[in-house]
Design a protein around this motif. Structure first.
Motif, PDB file in Angstrom:
ATOM      1  N   HIS A 161     -36.571 -60.170 -62.437  1.00  0.00           N
ATOM      2  CA  HIS A 161     -37.916 -60.574 -62.023  1.00  0.00           C
ATOM      3  C   HIS A 161     -38.739 -61.167 -63.171  1.00  0.00           C
ATOM      4  O   HIS A 161     -39.961 -61.250 -63.069  1.00  0.00           O
ATOM      5  N   ILE A 162     -38.062 -61.557 -64.260  1.00  0.00           N
ATOM      6  CA  ILE A 162     -38.726 -62.147 -65.420  1.00  0.00           C
ATOM      7  C   ILE A 162     -38.559 -63.668 -65.383  1.00  0.00           C
ATOM      8  O   ILE A 162     -37.465 -64.178 -65.133  1.00  0.00           O
ATOM      9  N   VAL A 163     -39.655 -64.376 -65.655  1.00  0.00           N
ATOM     10  CA  VAL A 163     -39.616 -65.841 -65.738  1.00  0.00           C
ATOM     11  C   VAL A 163     -39.989 -66.262 -67.160  1.00  0.00           C
ATOM     12  O   VAL A 163     -41.089 -65.976 -67.629  1.00  0.00           O
ATOM     13  N   LEU A 164     -39.052 -66.912 -67.834  1.00  0.00           N
ATOM     14  CA  LEU A 164     -39.310 -67.471 -69.156  1.00  0.00           C
ATOM     15  C   LEU A 164     -39.589 -68.967 -69.019  1.00  0.00           C
ATOM     16  O   LEU A 164     -39.083 -69.619 -68.110  1.00  0.00           O
ATOM     17  N   THR A 165     -40.361 -69.500 -69.939  1.00  0.00           N
ATOM     18  CA  THR A 165     -40.656 -70.937 -69.932  1.00  0.00           C
ATOM     19  C   THR A 165     -39.973 -71.601 -71.110  1.00  0.00           C
ATOM     20  O   THR A 165     -40.012 -71.089 -72.239  1.00  0.00           O
ATOM     21  N   ASP A 166     -39.349 -72.720 -70.855  1.00  0.00           N
ATOM     22  CA  ASP A 166     -38.633 -73.476 -71.870  1.00  0.00           C
ATOM     23  C   ASP A 166     -39.549 -73.785 -73.059  1.00  0.00           C
ATOM     24  O   ASP A 166     -40.749 -74.042 -72.883  1.00  0.00           O
ATOM     25  N   ILE A 167     -38.980 -73.772 -74.260  1.00  0.00           N
ATOM     26  CA  ILE A 167     -39.827 -73.972 -75.436  1.00  0.00           C
ATOM     27  C   ILE A 167     -40.196 -75.435 -75.650  1.00  0.00           C
ATOM     28  O   ILE A 167     -40.927 -75.757 -76.599  1.00  0.00           O
ATOM     29  N   SER A 209     -39.288 -74.910 -66.689  1.00  0.00           N
ATOM     30  CA  SER A 209     -39.819 -75.859 -67.676  1.00  0.00           C
ATOM     31  C   SER A 209     -41.320 -76.084 -67.565  1.00  0.00           C
ATOM     32  O   SER A 209     -41.979 -76.411 -68.561  1.00  0.00           O
ATOM     33  N   THR A 210     -41.883 -75.920 -66.370  1.00  0.00           N
ATOM     34  CA  THR A 210     -43.279 -76.283 -66.149  1.00  0.00           C
ATOM     35  C   THR A 210     -44.041 -75.165 -65.442  1.00  0.00           C
ATOM     36  O   THR A 210     -43.451 -74.301 -64.794  1.00  0.00           O
ATOM     37  N   SER A 211     -45.360 -75.229 -65.544  1.00  0.00           N
ATOM     38  CA  SER A 211     -46.193 -74.212 -64.905  1.00  0.00           C
ATOM     39  C   SER A 211     -46.074 -74.207 -63.377  1.00  0.00           C
ATOM     40  O   SER A 211     -46.070 -73.124 -62.778  1.00  0.00           O
ATOM     41  N   PRO A 212     -45.961 -75.364 -62.691  1.00  0.00           N
ATOM     42  CA  PRO A 212     -45.777 -75.295 -61.240  1.00  0.00           C
ATOM     43  C   PRO A 212     -44.523 -74.519 -60.828  1.00  0.00           C
ATOM     44  O   PRO A 212     -44.508 -73.871 -59.779  1.00  0.00           O
ATOM     45  N   GLU A 213     -43.488 -74.562 -61.671  1.00  0.00           N
ATOM     46  CA  GLU A 213     -42.280 -73.794 -61.372  1.00  0.00           C
ATOM     47  C   GLU A 213     -42.544 -72.294 -61.476  1.00  0.00           C
ATOM     48  O   GLU A 213     -41.947 -71.495 -60.742  1.00  0.00           O
ATOM     49  N   ILE A 214     -43.421 -71.896 -62.399  1.00  0.00           N
ATOM     50  CA  ILE A 214     -43.799 -70.479 -62.483  1.00  0.00           C
ATOM     51  C   ILE A 214     -44.462 -70.055 -61.183  1.00  0.00           C
ATOM     52  O   ILE A 214     -44.155 -69.000 -60.609  1.00  0.00           O
ATOM     53  N   LEU A 236     -52.925 -68.956 -60.516  1.00  0.00           N
ATOM     54  CA  LEU A 236     -52.130 -68.299 -59.478  1.00  0.00           C
ATOM     55  C   LEU A 236     -53.025 -67.595 -58.466  1.00  0.00           C
ATOM     56  O   LEU A 236     -52.765 -67.634 -57.259  1.00  0.00           O
ATOM     57  N   ARG A 237     -54.078 -66.956 -58.944  1.00  0.00           N
ATOM     58  CA  ARG A 237     -54.984 -66.278 -58.014  1.00  0.00           C
ATOM     59  C   ARG A 237     -55.691 -67.270 -57.102  1.00  0.00           C
ATOM     60  O   ARG A 237     -55.900 -67.009 -55.920  1.00  0.00           O
TER      61      ARG A 237
END
Length: 345
Positions: A161-167, A209-214, A236-237
């Motif tokens: 359940h962890i989401v990492l973002t590409d550097i 890679s991007t915030s919309p993917e989060i 997100l809220r």
């Protein structure tokens, strides 16, 4: 008593008129970052500045790297009067003589800034007027327990359940460097961070890679925790998701957003007025309310909901960590290559 009040009022009006007369018909050119940021920039600083001075602000939409490239290319005849950066370009720009030193006495609000936000004015690095604080964005409903530290990312209670973002993403880079620091690494050694990423991926974490993917992962794929910026919990809220933000107890990496005085321009006095308004408590409260950026002015007062989303107050900002932007830029390609090899699976 009435006579005294009247005298003060007339004096204040005369001062305002003098300022307006000085600026009426003049134009300064700045960059802003487009989209929601530029909308907030206009509401919080640009429009109030135009109304207060009678001057006009010409806005060029350009992110930090592009704006800096333009500044370098136009070194002999720059177009910008005030230039904004979020990636530390002011450090390099000041060393190259592209930015003018600022006397703190020329900014009426400088005394109210936290020390870190005005540390290098004399060197030409403009004041930080907002901070994008990087911590842990989490689903406040589905998460089994609220995260409190960067080390919690490795807790198997959050596995899958962890989401990492590409550097390649600036916020992703800062989150990774903080994880690396917590695991004993440094800017000279990112292997502990890469080992931690390997462990996270083995536990079922994913990389986007991007915030919309989060947002997609939180909305559709039961994501619980993502290292990312405080403003994104608010995003997100607004999208209807139960997101919250917490600063990791080991510290909070931060992206400093700065307003810088460009060298070689004729109207620096007016440009300084714009910078001064940017660092005011009123403008910074506006940025915090509209975008959830953390203020650098100690006199900013925020309500409970907004304060919870940002690094707010002396104790909170004491935990801010700024990884050297010049080192990041110098090593970026090397680090991205190592990252890509680590996440290839």
């Amino acid at each position: 008593m009435k006579k005294v009040i009247s005298t003060i009022a007339v004096s204040g009006l005369a001062t305002l008129m003098a300022s307006t007369a000085f600026a009426a018909g003049e134009t300064i050119t700045i960059n802003s970052f487009g989209g929601a940021y530029e909308k907030a920039h206009r509401a919080c600083v640009i429009t109030p500045f135009e109304e207060a001075t009678g001057a006009k602000v010409q806005v060029v939409t350009a992110y930090s790297a592009d704006a800096f490239a333009q500044l370098r290319a136009q070194a002999e005849a720059p177009q910008f009067d005030v230039i904004h950066f979020s990636g530390g370009q002011e450090i390099v720009g000041a060393k190259e003589g592209l930015l003018s030193p600022i006397d703190p006495a020329s900014l009426s609000n400088a005394a109210d800034l936290y020390d870190f936000a005005k540390a290098n004015l004399a060197a030409g690095e403009g004041p930080a007027y907002s901070i994008a604080a990087i911590g842990l964005v989490y689903n406040s409903v589905t998460v089994p327990k609220e995260p409190a530290s960067w080390s919690d990312l490795l807790d198997k209670a959050y596995a899958d359940h962890i989401v990492l973002t590409d550097i390649s993403n600036g916020y992703g880079m800062l989150g990774f460097l903080m994880l690396n620091k917590v695991k004993g690494g440094s800017l000279d050694n990112i292997q502990p961070g890469l080992d931690a990423v390997t462990e996270l991926l083995d536990n079922g974490a994913i990389v986007v890679s991007t915030s919309p993917e989060i947002q997609q992962e939180f909305a559709q794929n039961d994501a619980w925790v993502a290292p990312y910026a405080s403003d994104y919990a608010y995003t997100l809220r607004k999208a209807g998701l139960p997101a919250a933000f917490v600063q990791g107890k080991e510290g909070t990496p931060a992206s400093f957003i700065t307003a810088n005085l460009v060298a070689g321009r004729d109207n620096q006095e007016l440009a300084l007025k714009f910078i001064d308004m940017s660092i005011s408590a009123k403008a910074q409260a506006c940025f915090a309310e509209q975008l959830r950026y953390s203020p650098t002015n100690a006199k900013v007062v925020l309500d409970g909901e907004v304060a919870a989303d940002v690094a707010y107050g002396e104790e909170a900002v004491a935990g801010l960590i700024r990884f050297d932007p010049t080192v990041i830029e110098a090593k970026r390609s090397e680090w991205v290559d190592a990252w890509n090899r680590t996440i290839a699976r």
